[in-house]
Scaffold this motif. Structure first.
Motif, PDB file in Angstrom:
ATOM      1  N   LEU A 207       0.829  -1.200   0.000  1.00 55.32           N
ATOM      2  CA  LEU A 207       0.000   0.000   0.000  1.00 55.32           C
ATOM      3  C   LEU A 207       0.865   1.252   0.000  1.00 55.32           C
ATOM      4  N   SER A 208       0.274   2.368  -0.419  1.00 54.33           N
ATOM      5  CA  SER A 208       0.964   3.652  -0.334  1.00 54.33           C
ATOM      6  C   SER A 208       0.896   4.160   1.101  1.00 54.33           C
ATOM      7  N   ALA A 209       1.657   5.222   1.400  1.00 55.07           N
ATOM      8  CA  ALA A 209       1.641   5.786   2.756  1.00 55.07           C
ATOM      9  C   ALA A 209       0.237   6.257   3.133  1.00 55.07           C
ATOM     10  N   PHE A 210      -0.458   6.892   2.177  1.00 57.39           N
ATOM     11  CA  PHE A 210      -1.809   7.387   2.459  1.00 57.39           C
ATOM     12  C   PHE A 210      -2.784   6.233   2.679  1.00 57.39           C
ATOM     13  N   GLN A 211      -2.694   5.206   1.846  1.00 63.87           N
ATOM     14  CA  GLN A 211      -3.590   4.045   1.989  1.00 63.87           C
ATOM     15  C   GLN A 211      -3.357   3.336   3.321  1.00 63.87           C
ATOM     16  N   ALA A 212      -2.076   3.206   3.711  1.00 66.21           N
ATOM     17  CA  ALA A 212      -1.768   2.570   4.988  1.00 66.21           C
ATOM     18  C   ALA A 212      -2.325   3.395   6.149  1.00 66.21           C
ATOM     19  N   GLY A 213      -2.174   4.725   6.068  1.00 69.84           N
ATOM     20  CA  GLY A 213      -2.718   5.590   7.107  1.00 69.84           C
ATOM     21  C   GLY A 213      -4.227   5.525   7.176  1.00 69.84           C
ATOM     22  N   LEU A 214      -4.862   5.376   6.020  1.00 74.49           N
ATOM     23  CA  LEU A 214      -6.319   5.302   5.966  1.00 74.49           C
ATOM     24  C   LEU A 214      -6.836   4.056   6.676  1.00 74.49           C
ATOM     25  N   MET A 215      -6.063   2.977   6.659  1.00 77.52           N
ATOM     26  CA  MET A 215      -6.468   1.758   7.338  1.00 77.52           C
ATOM     27  C   MET A 215      -6.508   1.943   8.855  1.00 77.52           C
ATOM     28  N   LEU A 216      -5.759   2.936   9.357  1.00 78.07           N
ATOM     29  CA  LEU A 216      -5.717   3.192  10.791  1.00 78.07           C
ATOM     30  C   LEU A 216      -6.757   4.219  11.235  1.00 78.07           C
ATOM     31  N   LEU A 217      -7.440   4.833  10.279  1.00 73.99           N
ATOM     32  CA  LEU A 217      -8.383   5.911  10.606  1.00 73.99           C
ATOM     33  C   LEU A 217      -9.549   5.444  11.482  1.00 73.99           C
ATOM     34  N   PRO A 218     -10.180   4.278  11.224  1.00 78.22           N
ATOM     35  CA  PRO A 218     -11.268   3.843  12.125  1.00 78.22           C
ATOM     36  C   PRO A 218     -10.809   3.715  13.573  1.00 78.22           C
ATOM     37  N   GLY A 219      -9.589   3.230  13.767  1.00 75.53           N
ATOM     38  CA  GLY A 219      -9.052   3.132  15.124  1.00 75.53           C
ATOM     39  C   GLY A 219      -8.883   4.496  15.761  1.00 75.53           C
ATOM     40  N   ALA A 220      -8.445   5.487  14.969  1.00 72.28           N
ATOM     41  CA  ALA A 220      -8.275   6.843  15.489  1.00 72.28           C
ATOM     42  C   ALA A 220      -9.602   7.424  15.947  1.00 72.28           C
ATOM     43  N   ILE A 221     -10.642   7.189  15.173  1.00 71.55           N
ATOM     44  CA  ILE A 221     -11.973   7.707  15.529  1.00 71.55           C
ATOM     45  C   ILE A 221     -12.472   7.044  16.813  1.00 71.55           C
ATOM     46  N   LEU A 222     -12.327   5.713  16.899  1.00 70.57           N
ATOM     47  CA  LEU A 222     -12.771   4.997  18.095  1.00 70.57           C
ATOM     48  C   LEU A 222     -11.967   5.407  19.323  1.00 70.57           C
ATOM     49  N   GLU A 223     -10.695   5.695  19.131  1.00 66.45           N
ATOM     50  CA  GLU A 223      -9.858   6.141  20.244  1.00 66.45           C
ATOM     51  C   GLU A 223     -10.363   7.465  20.801  1.00 66.45           C
ATOM     52  N   GLY A 224     -10.715   8.387  19.905  1.00 65.99           N
ATOM     53  CA  GLY A 224     -11.234   9.675  20.336  1.00 65.99           C
ATOM     54  C   GLY A 224     -12.556   9.554  21.066  1.00 65.99           C
ATOM     55  N   ILE A 225     -13.385   8.613  20.644  1.00 70.85           N
ATOM     56  CA  ILE A 225     -14.689   8.415  21.294  1.00 70.85           C
ATOM     57  C   ILE A 225     -14.533   7.729  22.649  1.00 70.85           C
ATOM     58  N   THR A 226     -13.621   6.760  22.721  1.00 70.88           N
ATOM     59  CA  THR A 226     -13.497   5.923  23.910  1.00 70.88           C
ATOM     60  C   THR A 226     -12.829   6.629  25.078  1.00 70.88           C
ATOM     61  N   SER A 227     -11.845   7.475  24.814  1.00 77.68           N
ATOM     62  CA  SER A 227     -11.034   8.062  25.880  1.00 77.68           C
ATOM     63  C   SER A 227     -11.851   8.811  26.940  1.00 77.68           C
ATOM     64  N   PRO A 228     -12.717   9.765  26.576  1.00 76.93           N
ATOM     65  CA  PRO A 228     -13.514  10.437  27.624  1.00 76.93           C
ATOM     66  C   PRO A 228     -14.527   9.504  28.296  1.00 76.93           C
ATOM     67  N   ILE A 229     -15.044   8.531  27.546  1.00 71.91           N
ATOM     68  CA  ILE A 229     -15.964   7.560  28.154  1.00 71.91           C
ATOM     69  C   ILE A 229     -15.238   6.740  29.221  1.00 71.91           C
ATOM     70  N   ALA A 230     -14.005   6.323  28.908  1.00 68.34           N
ATOM     71  CA  ALA A 230     -13.210   5.570  29.877  1.00 68.34           C
ATOM     72  C   ALA A 230     -12.925   6.423  31.115  1.00 68.34           C
ATOM     73  N   GLY A 231     -12.689   7.717  30.920  1.00 66.15           N
ATOM     74  CA  GLY A 231     -12.464   8.609  32.051  1.00 66.15           C
ATOM     75  C   GLY A 231     -13.681   8.695  32.953  1.00 66.15           C
ATOM     76  N   ARG A 232     -14.862   8.758  32.361  1.00 65.92           N
ATOM     77  CA  ARG A 232     -16.100   8.798  33.144  1.00 65.92           C
ATOM     78  C   ARG A 232     -16.306   7.479  33.899  1.00 65.92           C
ATOM     79  N   LEU A 233     -16.026   6.364  33.251  1.00 71.46           N
ATOM     80  CA  LEU A 233     -16.162   5.061  33.904  1.00 71.46           C
ATOM     81  C   LEU A 233     -15.169   4.912  35.053  1.00 71.46           C
ATOM     82  N   TYR A 234     -13.980   5.472  34.882  1.00 73.80           N
ATOM     83  CA  TYR A 234     -12.992   5.427  35.969  1.00 73.80           C
ATOM     84  C   TYR A 234     -13.494   6.194  37.186  1.00 73.80           C
ATOM     85  N   ASP A 235     -14.059   7.390  36.972  1.00 72.00           N
ATOM     86  CA  ASP A 235     -14.602   8.168  38.086  1.00 72.00           C
ATOM     87  C   ASP A 235     -15.680   7.393  38.842  1.00 72.00           C
TER      88      ASP A 235
END
Length: 374
Positions: A207-235
């Motif tokens: 794959l090209s650099a852009f295509q390889a990065g695109l494969m990681l994009l769903p993980g980036a989105i889920l990471e952004g969603i999960t982090s504050p939720i995990a913080g609330r669950l920790y509290d």
């Protein structure tokens, strides 16, 4: 600006060093502000928001960076940041305020700074060179050993100074030690595979650099969603259950990676990475926050500095170690008659196996965490 105008490797390296100094200083400062402004029962959610900011940028990096490299060239990775930084500096001049009392008697021990730079730098260079060369020789072996020796002197000096650069006495706290290790392991799990997986996709799947990065994009989105939720669950629930669940997710997400081949469906690759990222986001900032909450107020700043240092160094060294494992793993089967992609695939399999072992260690250590006291 140095990176954008760089005409040779050394100027490019100098620019990256300046960036590293800025990033290494900013993250602990942001976390110190949170410790001052928010009580313990609210820190988990706020640290989750900070975790979103800290991790979401690097998570998008492979996608955005891949597109920039493919379409504009390497130097624009730096050039596109220049106007953004100028805008942020202008906003900071008019809006940033001190939130705690300034201690003007505090002095930086420059010998400690030199020792830490030389020790960690030599260690990282040694592991990286071993990975690049695919073998241990006198030079990289000697540099690695010297890195360990200098770090021993650095730690000894910190224990002798009245006002050390890094107050190592915070490591007398059991909970702080354990959560710092767990946070460091989660950072290794994040940064190492975040670097290794795009290389795997480019070298093994073509794959090209852009295509390889695109494969990681769903993980980036889920990471952004999960982090504050995990913080609330920790509290609400505390750290033990959250850490066990998070590391279990990392283990399950890493398992398929150990069986990747050049013919593996790319949707499976992206799905395994995205699922794994949920576990990392569940663990990283909550374990970090739990460690700081376990310290007395007068050690908050020192604990933040020490834990941030361990976490960042662990991520860098973990990445270097995985690259070394890839080189050795690929070289191990180089004598066999197989395609280059297949040889590289074996190296990456060993790296994913190492990531699996790290996650397993984190899961086992999580049993020693304390349950939330009602």
């Amino acid at each position: 600006m140095c990176g954008f105008l760089a005409s040779n490797f050394w100027l490019l390296l100098f620019g990256r060093l300046i960036q590293a100094i800025a990033a290494g200083a900013m993250i602990p400062l942001i976390q110190n502000v949170v410790l001052v402004l928010y009580p313990q029962e609210k820190r988990g959610f706020i640290m989750g928001i900070i975790g979103l900011v800290i991790a979401f940028g690097p998570a998008l990096g492979p996608t955005v960076g891949g597109w920039i490299i493919d379409n504009l060239g390497l130097k624009w990775l730096f050039g596109i940041l220049v106007p953004l930084i100028i805008i942020l500096l202008a906003i900071s001049l008019f809006n940033a305020k001190n939130v705690h009392k300034i201690d003007r008697t505090q002095r930086v021990d420059w010998l400690s700074v030199v020792e830490s730079c030389l020790g960690f730098g030599a260690l990282l260079y040694g592991f990286s060179d071993i990975g690049n060369m695919g073998t241990i020789n006198f030079t990289n072996g000697f540099i690695t050993i010297m890195g360990f020796v200098v770090l021993i002197f650095f730690c000894w000096r910190q224990l002798k100074l009245e006002k050390p650069l890094v107050n190592l006495r915070v490591f007398k706290n059991y909970t702080f030690n354990l959560t710092t290790i767990l946070s460091a392991i989660s950072n290794i799990a994040l940064l190492s595979v975040k670097l290794v997986l795009p290389l795997y996709l480019q070298r093994v799947h073509g794959l090209s650099a852009f295509q390889a990065g695109l494969m990681l994009l769903p993980g980036a989105i889920l990471e952004g969603i999960t982090s504050p939720i995990a913080g609330r669950l920790y509290d609400k629930f505390g750290i033990k259950k959250l850490s066990l669940i998070g590391y279990a997710i990392i283990i399950l997400g890493t398992m398929p990676m150990m069986f990747f081949t050049p013919e593996t469906n790319l949707l499976l690759v992206a799905g395994a990475y995205a699922f794994r990222i949920i576990g990392i986001a569940t663990v990283m900032m909550p374990t970090f926050t739990e460690g700081l909450n376990a310290l007395p107020i007068n050690l908050y700043v020192h604990g933040n500095t020490a834990a941030s240092t361990v976490r960042q160094i662990a991520g860098s060294l973990g990445t270097a170690v995985l690259m070394m494992i890839i080189a050795f793993g690929s070289k191990h089967v180089a004598g066999n008659k197989m395609l280059l992609a297949e040889q590289l695939n074996y190296g990456y399999r060993y790296a994913f196996l190492a990531s699996f072992i790290f996650a397993l260690i984190g899961f086992v250590l999580s049993f020693w965490l304390k349950l939330k006291q009602q």
